[in-house]
Structures are given as C-alpha cells and as structure tokens.
Design a protein around this motif. Structure first.
Motif, mmCIF file in Angstrom:
data_model
loop_
_atom_site.group_PDB
_atom_site.id
_atom_site.type_symbol
_atom_site.label_atom_id
_atom_site.label_comp_id
_atom_site.label_asym_id
_atom_site.label_seq_id
_atom_site.Cartn_x
_atom_site.Cartn_y
_atom_site.Cartn_z
ATOM 1 N N LEU A 35 0.814 -1.222 0.000
ATOM 2 C CA LEU A 35 0.000 0.000 0.000
ATOM 3 C C LEU A 35 0.849 1.274 0.000
ATOM 4 C CD1 LEU A 35 -2.998 1.081 0.342
ATOM 5 C CD2 LEU A 35 -2.486 1.178 2.790
ATOM 6 N N ALA A 36 1.971 1.270 0.732
ATOM 7 C CA ALA A 36 2.743 2.494 0.957
ATOM 8 C C ALA A 36 3.234 3.168 -0.334
ATOM 9 C CB ALA A 36 3.921 2.202 1.886
ATOM 10 N N PRO A 37 3.760 2.423 -1.324
ATOM 11 C CA PRO A 37 4.251 3.111 -2.531
ATOM 12 C C PRO A 37 3.181 3.858 -3.318
ATOM 13 C CG PRO A 37 5.232 0.929 -2.355
ATOM 14 C CD PRO A 37 4.141 1.003 -1.318
ATOM 15 N N VAL A 38 1.905 3.487 -3.158
ATOM 16 C CA VAL A 38 0.833 4.195 -3.883
ATOM 17 C C VAL A 38 -0.023 5.023 -2.916
ATOM 18 C CG1 VAL A 38 0.748 2.548 -5.778
ATOM 19 C CG2 VAL A 38 -0.666 2.147 -3.749
ATOM 20 N N LEU A 39 0.467 5.220 -1.689
ATOM 21 C CA LEU A 39 -0.327 5.940 -0.690
ATOM 22 C C LEU A 39 -0.575 7.387 -1.106
ATOM 23 C CD1 LEU A 39 -1.745 5.772 2.034
ATOM 24 C CD2 LEU A 39 0.430 6.331 3.141
ATOM 25 N N SER A 40 0.416 8.013 -1.731
ATOM 26 C CA SER A 40 0.217 9.405 -2.157
ATOM 27 C C SER A 40 -0.872 9.504 -3.218
ATOM 28 C CB SER A 40 1.529 9.989 -2.685
ATOM 29 O OG SER A 40 2.001 9.251 -3.803
ATOM 30 N N SER A 41 -0.954 8.521 -4.107
ATOM 31 C CA SER A 41 -2.024 8.503 -5.115
ATOM 32 C C SER A 41 -3.387 8.335 -4.460
ATOM 33 C CB SER A 41 -1.781 7.374 -6.123
ATOM 34 O OG SER A 41 -0.563 7.548 -6.808
ATOM 35 N N ILE A 42 -3.449 7.510 -3.422
ATOM 36 C CA ILE A 42 -4.700 7.305 -2.697
ATOM 37 C C ILE A 42 -5.087 8.599 -1.965
ATOM 38 C CG2 ILE A 42 -5.781 6.037 -0.794
ATOM 39 C CD1 ILE A 42 -4.075 3.630 -1.599
ATOM 40 N N GLN A 43 -4.091 9.266 -1.382
ATOM 41 C CA GLN A 43 -4.364 10.547 -0.718
ATOM 42 C C GLN A 43 -4.953 11.556 -1.698
ATOM 43 O OE1 GLN A 43 -0.253 10.662 1.435
ATOM 44 N NE2 GLN A 43 -1.578 12.017 2.599
ATOM 45 N N ASP A 44 -4.394 11.622 -2.901
ATOM 46 C CA ASP A 44 -4.907 12.549 -3.906
ATOM 47 C C ASP A 44 -6.319 12.171 -4.349
ATOM 48 O OD1 ASP A 44 -2.524 13.897 -3.796
ATOM 49 O OD2 ASP A 44 -1.664 12.895 -5.549
ATOM 50 N N ALA A 45 -6.564 10.864 -4.502
ATOM 51 C CA ALA A 45 -7.868 10.408 -4.995
ATOM 52 C C ALA A 45 -8.991 10.707 -4.014
ATOM 53 C CB ALA A 45 -7.814 8.909 -5.293
ATOM 54 N N PHE A 46 -8.695 10.625 -2.709
ATOM 55 C CA PHE A 46 -9.746 10.797 -1.703
ATOM 56 C C PHE A 46 -9.522 12.039 -0.829
ATOM 57 C CE2 PHE A 46 -9.730 6.200 -2.580
ATOM 58 C CZ PHE A 46 -11.064 6.032 -2.933
ATOM 59 N N ALA A 47 -8.547 12.871 -1.192
ATOM 60 C CA ALA A 47 -8.244 14.089 -0.433
ATOM 61 C C ALA A 47 -7.989 13.775 1.039
ATOM 62 C CB ALA A 47 -9.371 15.111 -0.571
ATOM 63 N N LEU A 48 -7.129 12.796 1.308
ATOM 64 C CA LEU A 48 -6.815 12.379 2.661
ATOM 65 C C LEU A 48 -5.632 13.166 3.196
ATOM 66 C CD1 LEU A 48 -7.020 8.474 2.296
ATOM 67 C CD2 LEU A 48 -8.826 10.047 3.030
ATOM 68 N N GLY A 49 -5.730 13.646 4.429
ATOM 69 C CA GLY A 49 -4.602 14.271 5.094
ATOM 70 C C GLY A 49 -3.639 13.218 5.611
ATOM 71 N N THR A 50 -2.558 13.682 6.227
ATOM 72 C CA THR A 50 -1.540 12.757 6.717
ATOM 73 C C THR A 50 -2.102 11.807 7.771
ATOM 74 O OG1 THR A 50 0.146 14.445 6.329
ATOM 75 C CG2 THR A 50 0.766 12.606 7.732
ATOM 76 N N ALA A 51 -2.907 12.344 8.693
ATOM 77 C CA ALA A 51 -3.444 11.513 9.771
ATOM 78 C C ALA A 51 -4.393 10.450 9.234
ATOM 79 C CB ALA A 51 -4.150 12.390 10.799
ATOM 80 N N ARG A 52 -5.305 10.825 8.319
ATOM 81 C CA ARG A 52 -6.252 9.851 7.767
ATOM 82 C C ARG A 52 -5.537 8.835 6.882
ATOM 83 N NH1 ARG A 52 -11.162 12.309 4.802
ATOM 84 N NH2 ARG A 52 -11.856 10.132 4.923
ATOM 85 N N ALA A 53 -4.493 9.268 6.183
ATOM 86 C CA ALA A 53 -3.716 8.321 5.393
ATOM 87 C C ALA A 53 -2.994 7.337 6.314
ATOM 88 C CB ALA A 53 -2.712 9.066 4.519
ATOM 89 N N GLY A 54 -2.506 7.848 7.461
ATOM 90 C CA GLY A 54 -1.873 6.958 8.425
ATOM 91 C C GLY A 54 -2.818 5.919 8.973
ATOM 92 N N LEU A 55 -4.120 6.256 8.997
ATOM 93 C CA LEU A 55 -5.119 5.301 9.469
ATOM 94 C C LEU A 55 -5.162 4.052 8.592
ATOM 95 C CD1 LEU A 55 -7.376 4.725 11.507
ATOM 96 C CD2 LEU A 55 -8.954 5.938 9.990
ATOM 97 N N LEU A 56 -4.861 4.197 7.309
ATOM 98 C CA LEU A 56 -4.838 3.036 6.421
ATOM 99 C C LEU A 56 -3.754 2.048 6.833
ATOM 100 C CD1 LEU A 56 -5.402 4.634 2.896
ATOM 101 C CD2 LEU A 56 -6.962 3.110 4.139
ATOM 102 N N THR A 57 -2.654 2.561 7.378
ATOM 103 C CA THR A 57 -1.604 1.686 7.894
ATOM 104 C C THR A 57 -1.959 1.163 9.279
ATOM 105 O OG1 THR A 57 0.029 2.963 6.651
ATOM 106 C CG2 THR A 57 0.859 1.523 8.365
ATOM 107 N N THR A 58 -2.699 1.961 10.046
ATOM 108 C CA THR A 58 -3.048 1.584 11.406
ATOM 109 C C THR A 58 -4.182 0.567 11.468
ATOM 110 O OG1 THR A 58 -2.404 3.793 12.142
ATOM 111 C CG2 THR A 58 -3.737 2.509 13.662
ATOM 112 N N LEU A 59 -5.135 0.644 10.539
ATOM 113 C CA LEU A 59 -6.294 -0.248 10.574
ATOM 114 C C LEU A 59 -5.916 -1.732 10.634
ATOM 115 C CD1 LEU A 59 -9.135 1.159 8.267
ATOM 116 C CD2 LEU A 59 -9.326 0.423 10.650
ATOM 117 N N PRO A 60 -4.979 -2.212 9.798
ATOM 118 C CA PRO A 60 -4.608 -3.624 9.925
ATOM 119 C C PRO A 60 -4.029 -3.959 11.287
ATOM 120 C CG PRO A 60 -3.835 -2.732 7.839
ATOM 121 C CD PRO A 60 -4.314 -1.569 8.655
#
Length: 406
Positions: A35-60
């Motif tokens: 997930l991490a190498p495309v995380l910036s693309s996901i942030q752009d697609a859903f307008a996610l800030g740093t904290a919400r993007a970090g949640l994608l790593t935290t959820l698992p």
C-alpha cells in the motif's frame, strides 16, 4: 513391496504442509506493505490528510490487536487448517473491497485484510509447534523469508504497476489477489479427513500466559519492533521523498527494505540452533535497527545502506519473536496463547505508530524528531529482547515464574 496410495499420501503430507505454510506466509505482509508506494495517489484520490492516510496503515494493526485473541478460540472450534483457510478467504475479500474505488470500501477492505492476516499470524506458530516441534527455528525462518520476499516484490512492483502499466492505484493493489487465491487452491488438500483428525488447540488450563513475566517480555519485544517496523512501512517513501528521492526511487528502496527483512530467514534458523540462547542475537539486531534509523536521519544520501540495516534488523527481530512463541512454551496450545497475547498487545502498541509518528511530523514539519523517537524505542526493544532471549520456558504450574528449558 508396493505402498498403498493412502500411505504414500501420508508420507507426502509433511512436505505438502510445508509448501502450504510458505504459501500462506506470502499473504501475511505483502497486502499491507504494497500500500505504501501508492499511498500518495490514494491521498490525492480521496483528499486524505496525513493523519487519515496513516489510518490506512493503522487499521490492519488494530485488526491484529482485536482479532488475535480470537484466533485460538477459532482454531479450537474448526481446527487449525480450516481456520487458516478462512483467513485466506478473508484476505482475498479484503483485497477486492479495498480496490473497489470507494472511500468506505478502501477502509473496510483494509480492515478485512488485517483481520485475515491476524488469524494467520497467530496460528502459524501454533501449527509449527504441533507439526514441526523439532524444527521450529528452521521452519520459522523459511516462512519468514517467504513472507519478506513476497512483501519486497509487492513494494517494488506497486508503483510501476500503477503508473507504467496504467492500472492506477486500485488496479495495482488488486493484482495482489493472486496471492490468497493460489494459497487457497494449494491449501485445500489440508482440509480433508486428516485435518479433522489432527489434534487442535485445547482449551486453556492452569495460569494464563498473561500472568507470566516472560510472556510480557516477548510481547514488548515484539510490540516495540512492530511499532518501529510499521512506521517505516507506512512512512518510509514519504521520508525518502522529503530527503530528495523521487517516488520511483522511494518505492524501490521500500522494496529493498522488505527484501533485507527477508534475509534473516536464511540465517537465523541455523544460527539459533548453535547458540545456548538468543540474548546476543536479539541485542545485536535491535541495535542494528537503531543504527539504520539514526543513519537515515544523519546521512540520508546513504539511504540504501540504512534502509537495509533497518530492514535486516527488524526482520530478524520479527523472526525471533515468532520463534519465542514456540521456544518459550511447552505445547501447541500454550504457543497459540502466547502468540495471541503477543500479537494482541504488541500490535495494539504498534497501531499507535503510524498516526503518532505522522502527527509528530506534522507538528515539527520535519522527520528528524520522529526518527529520533523511533531510535529510542529501538534501544528499549534491545532490553526486552535480551530478557526474552534467555533460555527459559513458561510452565503452567510455575505461578508466573519462567523456568530454564529442559
């Protein structure tokens, strides 16, 4: 004299089981690390800030913490083999959901992947204790190596798949569906009558592992390593791009770290069999993690070296923690209980890593303070590693004390 087909199949079962274990292992890290190498693309697609993007790593990691205590109960109900097959099916479902293109499915799929991986993480050490009791170190090293290589390939391939082949982030992540599907197909023979007849994890007896100091030492060693490791999994590409590396270079170095984390799987099995205990190995590998993080902060132009040091040390500590679940217990039931405890508490601790470090970075507007915090935690990990690495076992009637191994 000819052998009957059933006898031949029985002789092949250990080899088939080992192959199945390795295929299950390919699913226990790659769906998250990719997930991490495309995380910036996901942030752009859903307008996610740093904290919400970090949640994608935290959820698992939260899923690991919540589901891990339930895995031994599931194994008692349906058997180890069937529980692991269900875990693969859940991972496959999560991969499909995560790539569906909706914000809710992105987070729901990520959580489902984490739940499936949690079951596999807890039950594989118990399976090894049951079916390979004299080869715990060697088989643990083999499946950790497989786990790391799969994660390395996923990390290195995601950005080129997303951009070079035009799949986008969702199509690139969907390609990982091949991992659980292949594993399920080749794990299917384990679900026959032999699985029903095989001994499964019995109900707990005696003092629970939560009351043992040694169990907490194993747990904190694993938890601190997981904290630092998943911070690097989630934020290494961002750290590297802030140091002047391109997204492609950062993705490649992310994969390099995963590959380095797999290498200890080749070495630790033979090494630990020659040693009286694992104290010095745990100390050395923890300090290697600290050195890699410190080097990344002070000399980022040598990132390839520091990423390799951090990945190698973290990978070795993960393998040691998994070995401890078998080496520090008396039976498969107890190994499952310790595994469930270590992964519940350990991953709950680790779950705070990506959002906490992301928050520290936002407050300080730089990664230096965040990396310094991770260095300090690596030094604490060294202390618990030396304690967990002593030649001790948790016995059910010792009133919370650990006794030397026989």
């Amino acid at each position: 004299m000819s052998h009957s087909p059933s006898l031949a199949l029985r002789d092949l079962r250990p080899m088939l089981l080992l192959v199945g274990i390795l295929l299950v292992a390919t699913n226990l890290r790659a769906p998250i690390t990719g997930l991490a190498p495309v995380l910036s693309s996901i942030q752009d697609a859903f307008a996610l800030g740093t904290a919400r993007a970090g949640l994608l790593t935290t959820l698992p990691l939260l899923a690991f913490a919540l589901v891990s205590p339930l895995a031994p109960w599931l194994a008692r109900r349906v058997g180890l083999e069937r529980a692991l097959f269900g875990a693969l099916a859940l991972i496959a479902t999560g991969i499909v959901l995560r790539s569906a293109g909706q914000a809710w499915s992105l987070f729901a799929g990520t959580a489902a992947i984490g739940a499936g991986i949690a079951v596999g993480n807890v039950l594989l050490p118990s399976l090894l204790k049951r079916d390979f009791p004299s080869r715990i170190a060697a088989v643990t090293g083999a499946y950790a190596l497989t786990m790391g290589v799969a994660a390395a390939i996923a990390s290195a391939a995601m950005f080129p798949l997303a951009t070079g082949l035009g799949l986008g982030w969702s199509g690139a992540l969907l390609t990982m569906l091949v991992l659980p599907v292949v594993a399920m197909l080749l794990w299917w023979p384990q679900l026959g009558p032999a699985a029903a007849a095989a001994p499964i994890v019995a109900a707990p007896r005696g003092a629970p592992v939560w009351r043992h100091a040694l169990a907490w030492q194993v747990t904190l060693f694993m938890g601190l390593n997981s904290f630092v490791y998943y911070v690097m999994i989630g934020w290494l590409p961002a750290i590297l791009t802030s140091r002047g590396y391109s997204p492609l270079e950062a993705g490649s170095l992310h994969g390099w770290m995963q590959l380095a984390s797999a290498v200890p799987g080749l070495l630790l099995g033979p090494l630990t069999q020659r040693l009286k205990d694992q104290r010095l190995v745990a100390l050395a590998m923890s300090l290697l993690v600290a050195a890699g993080l410190l080097g990344l902060q002070l000399l980022p132009q040598l990132a390839g070296l520091w990423v390799a040091c951090s990945g190698f040390g973290s990978g070795a500590c993960i393998i040691l923690a998994l070995m401890f679940m078998g080496l520090r217990t008396d039976n498969a039931r107890q190994a499952a209980a310790l595994s469930g405890m270590a992964q519940c508490v350990g991953y709950l601790l680790a779950a705070f890593g990506p959002p906490l470090i992301g928050g520290v970075r936002e407050l300080s507007q730089d990664w230096s303070l965040a990396l310094t915090l991770c260095v300090a935690l690596s030094l604490a990990m060294a202390v618990f590693g030396m304690l967990a690495g002593r030649d001790r076992r948790i016995h059910e009637d010792d009133g919370g004390r650990a006794a030397p191994s026989a």
